[in-house]
Motif scaffolding. Sequence first.
Motif, PDB file in Angstrom:
ATOM      1  N   SER A 189       0.957  -1.422   0.039  1.00 43.75           N
ATOM      2  CA  SER A 189       0.053  -0.043   0.099  1.00 43.75           C
ATOM      3  C   SER A 189       0.785   1.234  -0.109  1.00 43.75           C
ATOM      4  O   SER A 189       0.487   2.233  -0.626  1.00 43.75           O
ATOM      5  N   THR A 190       2.015   1.147   0.797  1.00 41.45           N
ATOM      6  CA  THR A 190       2.808   2.291   0.658  1.00 41.45           C
ATOM      7  C   THR A 190       3.477   2.754  -0.563  1.00 41.45           C
ATOM      8  O   THR A 190       3.763   3.605  -1.260  1.00 41.45           O
ATOM      9  N   LEU A 191       4.070   1.579  -1.132  1.00 40.12           N
ATOM     10  CA  LEU A 191       4.538   1.409  -2.546  1.00 40.12           C
ATOM     11  C   LEU A 191       3.721   2.049  -3.659  1.00 40.12           C
ATOM     12  O   LEU A 191       3.818   2.858  -4.347  1.00 40.12           O
ATOM     13  N   PHE A 192       2.305   1.773  -3.560  1.00 39.52           N
ATOM     14  CA  PHE A 192       1.116   2.167  -4.446  1.00 39.52           C
ATOM     15  C   PHE A 192       1.186   3.709  -4.208  1.00 39.52           C
ATOM     16  O   PHE A 192       0.842   4.717  -5.184  1.00 39.52           O
ATOM     17  N   LEU A 193       1.157   4.124  -2.979  1.00 39.70           N
ATOM     18  CA  LEU A 193       1.061   5.303  -2.453  1.00 39.70           C
ATOM     19  C   LEU A 193       2.086   6.307  -3.294  1.00 39.70           C
ATOM     20  O   LEU A 193       2.046   7.287  -3.770  1.00 39.70           O
ATOM     21  N   LEU A 194       3.377   5.752  -3.106  1.00 41.60           N
ATOM     22  CA  LEU A 194       4.505   6.338  -3.539  1.00 41.60           C
ATOM     23  C   LEU A 194       4.422   6.434  -5.221  1.00 41.60           C
ATOM     24  O   LEU A 194       4.728   7.431  -5.948  1.00 41.60           O
ATOM     25  N   VAL A 195       3.849   5.492  -6.003  1.00 36.35           N
ATOM     26  CA  VAL A 195       3.706   5.509  -7.424  1.00 36.35           C
ATOM     27  C   VAL A 195       2.634   6.521  -7.644  1.00 36.35           C
ATOM     28  O   VAL A 195       2.847   7.327  -8.731  1.00 36.35           O
ATOM     29  N   LEU A 196       1.520   6.773  -6.812  1.00 31.05           N
ATOM     30  CA  LEU A 196       0.586   8.007  -7.066  1.00 31.05           C
ATOM     31  C   LEU A 196       1.297   9.244  -6.760  1.00 31.05           C
ATOM     32  O   LEU A 196       1.068  10.044  -7.675  1.00 31.05           O
ATOM     33  N   LEU A 197       2.125   9.412  -5.792  1.00 26.39           N
ATOM     34  CA  LEU A 197       2.751  10.556  -5.470  1.00 26.39           C
ATOM     35  C   LEU A 197       3.642  10.860  -6.834  1.00 26.39           C
ATOM     36  O   LEU A 197       3.662  12.111  -7.336  1.00 26.39           O
TER      37      LEU A 197
END
Length: 156
Positions: free
Chosen positions: A4-12
């Motif tokens: 989930s953190t990795l996904f948020l970083l991709v979105l960032l």
Amino acid sequence: MSSSTLFLLVLLALGFIAKNQAILIAVYILLGIKLLSLEDRILPLFESKGIFIGVVVITIAVLVPIANGEIGFSDLFESMKSYYAWIAIAAGAFVAYVAKDGVDLMASDPHLTAALIAGTILGVVLFQGIAVGPVIGAGIAYLVMQLVDGVMKFFS
């Protein structure tokens, strides 16, 4: 690092590429919540009340010209002389109706929420859209699903 953190970083990263402040702010807030280990307390609140809170904030923003006196009854009555106003009224009513079914669809089929969110993110990043899409997107999806189901029943 969690997925989930990795996904948020991709979105960032996508938010930076698209120069979309709404995505950037949302991801910063969510990463901050995760960093402070407040997910269990804050994320359920955002999940259950976030759309409502967002609609209230958007409604307040739309009503500000009325509150500060820039728009009054005379403006409303004057606008009714234009067919554009009647189109806007019909569109607003239609969107409100469609969004109702979208909320129901998101509640009954949570797996579709991921697809709707992906579509919203694509619309924001690729088309410089505004992330108000999941609820209305779900409503439109519901209408199209009903239409396809009806056509399939007709031909079967």
